[in-house]
Design a protein around this motif. Structure first.
Motif, PDB file in Angstrom:
ATOM      1  N   LEU A 179       1.745  -5.871 -10.762  1.00 18.94           N
ATOM      2  CA  LEU A 179       0.480  -6.239 -10.083  1.00 18.94           C
ATOM      3  C   LEU A 179      -0.688  -5.248 -10.274  1.00 18.94           C
ATOM      4  O   LEU A 179      -0.675  -4.093  -9.592  1.00 18.94           O
ATOM      5  CB  LEU A 179       0.979  -6.234  -8.473  1.00 18.94           C
ATOM      6  CG  LEU A 179       0.046  -7.176  -7.634  1.00 18.94           C
ATOM      7  CD1 LEU A 179       0.086  -8.675  -7.979  1.00 18.94           C
ATOM      8  CD2 LEU A 179       0.699  -7.200  -6.334  1.00 18.94           C
ATOM      9  N   PRO A 180      -1.691  -5.977 -10.743  1.00 16.47           N
ATOM     10  CA  PRO A 180      -2.883  -5.030 -10.824  1.00 16.47           C
ATOM     11  C   PRO A 180      -3.504  -4.626  -9.574  1.00 16.47           C
ATOM     12  O   PRO A 180      -3.733  -5.487  -8.808  1.00 16.47           O
ATOM     13  CB  PRO A 180      -3.913  -5.797 -11.626  1.00 16.47           C
ATOM     14  CG  PRO A 180      -3.503  -7.121 -11.480  1.00 16.47           C
ATOM     15  CD  PRO A 180      -2.067  -7.165 -11.340  1.00 16.47           C
ATOM     16  N   PRO A 181      -3.999  -3.279  -9.360  1.00 15.48           N
ATOM     17  CA  PRO A 181      -4.552  -2.785  -8.148  1.00 15.48           C
ATOM     18  C   PRO A 181      -5.873  -3.357  -8.187  1.00 15.48           C
ATOM     19  O   PRO A 181      -6.574  -3.364  -8.961  1.00 15.48           O
ATOM     20  CB  PRO A 181      -4.296  -1.336  -8.244  1.00 15.48           C
ATOM     21  CG  PRO A 181      -4.402  -0.808  -9.616  1.00 15.48           C
ATOM     22  CD  PRO A 181      -3.629  -2.030 -10.333  1.00 15.48           C
ATOM     23  N   ALA A 182      -6.437  -3.801  -7.120  1.00 15.53           N
ATOM     24  CA  ALA A 182      -7.791  -4.170  -6.858  1.00 15.53           C
ATOM     25  C   ALA A 182      -8.891  -2.905  -6.533  1.00 15.53           C
ATOM     26  O   ALA A 182      -9.824  -3.276  -6.776  1.00 15.53           O
ATOM     27  CB  ALA A 182      -7.834  -5.101  -5.285  1.00 15.53           C
ATOM     28  N   ALA A 209      -1.193 -13.501 -11.087  1.00 19.73           N
ATOM     29  CA  ALA A 209       0.183 -12.387 -10.619  1.00 19.73           C
ATOM     30  C   ALA A 209       0.341 -12.636  -9.187  1.00 19.73           C
ATOM     31  O   ALA A 209       1.348 -12.575  -8.724  1.00 19.73           O
ATOM     32  CB  ALA A 209      -0.397 -10.884 -11.110  1.00 19.73           C
ATOM     33  N   LEU A 210      -0.607 -12.619  -8.342  1.00 20.15           N
ATOM     34  CA  LEU A 210      -0.373 -12.771  -6.832  1.00 20.15           C
ATOM     35  C   LEU A 210       0.512 -14.174  -6.455  1.00 20.15           C
ATOM     36  O   LEU A 210       1.120 -13.972  -5.628  1.00 20.15           O
ATOM     37  CB  LEU A 210      -1.610 -12.668  -6.011  1.00 20.15           C
ATOM     38  CG  LEU A 210      -2.118 -11.446  -6.163  1.00 20.15           C
ATOM     39  CD1 LEU A 210      -3.522 -11.392  -5.496  1.00 20.15           C
ATOM     40  CD2 LEU A 210      -1.330 -10.349  -5.056  1.00 20.15           C
ATOM     41  N   TYR A 255       5.488  -5.892   1.245  1.00 19.28           N
ATOM     42  CA  TYR A 255       4.334  -4.823   1.648  1.00 19.28           C
ATOM     43  C   TYR A 255       3.195  -4.604   0.682  1.00 19.28           C
ATOM     44  O   TYR A 255       1.940  -5.009   0.891  1.00 19.28           O
ATOM     45  CB  TYR A 255       4.669  -3.699   2.274  1.00 19.28           C
ATOM     46  CG  TYR A 255       3.666  -2.673   2.663  1.00 19.28           C
ATOM     47  CD1 TYR A 255       2.603  -3.000   3.622  1.00 19.28           C
ATOM     48  CD2 TYR A 255       3.502  -1.540   1.865  1.00 19.28           C
ATOM     49  CE1 TYR A 255       1.746  -2.017   3.633  1.00 19.28           C
ATOM     50  CE2 TYR A 255       2.373  -0.759   1.801  1.00 19.28           C
ATOM     51  CZ  TYR A 255       1.484  -1.071   2.961  1.00 19.28           C
ATOM     52  OH  TYR A 255       0.298  -0.027   3.212  1.00 19.28           O
ATOM     53  N   VAL A 256       3.298  -4.335  -0.336  1.00 21.30           N
ATOM     54  CA  VAL A 256       2.445  -4.314  -1.466  1.00 21.30           C
ATOM     55  C   VAL A 256       1.688  -5.312  -1.803  1.00 21.30           C
ATOM     56  O   VAL A 256       0.599  -5.616  -2.222  1.00 21.30           O
ATOM     57  CB  VAL A 256       3.200  -3.455  -2.826  1.00 21.30           C
ATOM     58  CG1 VAL A 256       2.013  -3.323  -3.730  1.00 21.30           C
ATOM     59  CG2 VAL A 256       3.737  -2.136  -2.362  1.00 21.30           C
ATOM     60  N   VAL A 257       2.347  -6.631  -2.009  1.00 25.59           N
ATOM     61  CA  VAL A 257       1.988  -7.750  -2.273  1.00 25.59           C
ATOM     62  C   VAL A 257       0.828  -8.382  -1.364  1.00 25.59           C
ATOM     63  O   VAL A 257      -0.061  -8.703  -1.365  1.00 25.59           O
ATOM     64  CB  VAL A 257       3.007  -8.782  -2.474  1.00 25.59           C
ATOM     65  CG1 VAL A 257       2.390 -10.221  -2.723  1.00 25.59           C
ATOM     66  CG2 VAL A 257       3.913  -8.306  -3.575  1.00 25.59           C
ATOM     67  N   THR A 258       1.325  -8.337  -0.022  1.00 27.40           N
ATOM     68  CA  THR A 258       0.582  -8.815   1.066  1.00 27.40           C
ATOM     69  C   THR A 258      -0.691  -7.830   1.325  1.00 27.40           C
ATOM     70  O   THR A 258      -1.949  -8.374   1.512  1.00 27.40           O
ATOM     71  CB  THR A 258       1.098  -8.871   2.404  1.00 27.40           C
ATOM     72  OG1 THR A 258       1.926  -7.797   2.640  1.00 27.40           O
ATOM     73  CG2 THR A 258       2.142  -9.920   2.309  1.00 27.40           C
TER      74      THR A 258
END
Length: 204
Positions: free
Chosen positions: A75-78, A103-104, A178-181
């Protein structure tokens, strides 16, 4: 008496007015639609994250919980420096946002499946995860329309998840969710800024 044959079609064609080329699609409408959806999503991201954390137990549900060091390679960081973000052109901003939300959508499906197993009696959480995924898919459609109107290539949908470790522990799955949300919220904030720039550049 003799009946004259009908005039050849080629002669009729010469009498018809020439067809006008279709007017190019304006990006203003899809930009406005995407911006409105992104703003609506932004109002719900913190609620989704808090609802998620409340259902995971300690330490996730502890007051003030935050673990910025947790990341997912898929998941690419924003997060990006303002200088780098400001230097991006329209195509780069849209392409990065498109890839992130592709990805999300896949990750939110995975998290939804995880929570159906870990918290099957939490309909509010499951409904919020499903709604977030559907809104992300809607935003993808809006951004694809913008890119088409601007003549930009649309990134192909790829399998960003790859091989998922189905033997992951409950704690690992909770960390993943947690990381995804969290990143869903961060990417929504970023795309609101991206679209605000485009909206000013291409007013309706």
């Amino acid at each position: 008496c003799c009946i004259s044959p009908p005039a050849p079609l080629c002669l009729l064609a010469l009498l018809l007015p020439p067809l006008r080329p279709a007017a190019p699609l304006s990006p203003a409408e899809p930009i406005s639609q995407a911006y409105s959806l992104a703003l609506y999503m932004q109002k719900n991201t913190s609620t989704l994250l808090q609802t998620y954390l409340q259902h995971q137990g300690s330490p996730f549900s502890d007051p003030g919980f935050s673990a910025p060091e947790l990341q997912l390679s898929s998941l690419p960081p924003a997060t990006v420096s303002f200088k780098v973000w400001h230097a991006l052109d329209d195509g780069e901003r849209l392409s990065r946002a498109q890839e992130a939300f592709l990805a999300l959508t896949q990750h939110l499906q995975l998290v939804g499946d995880d929570q159906s197993d870990l918290n099957p009696d939490s309909p509010i959480l499951l409904a919020q995860l499903s709604a977030a995924r559907l809104r992300a898919q809607g935003l993808l459609g809006n951004m694809a329309a913008i890119m088409a109107a601007l003549g930009l290539p649309i990134p192909k949908e790829e399998d960003t998840l790859g091989l998922v470790p189905f033997g992951a522990s409950a704690f690992e799955r909770k960390c993943r969710g947690y990381v995804v949300t969290r990143e869903y919220g961060h990417w929504t904030d970023r795309v609101v800024r991206d679209l605000a720039l485009l909206k000013a550049k291409y007013p309706a």
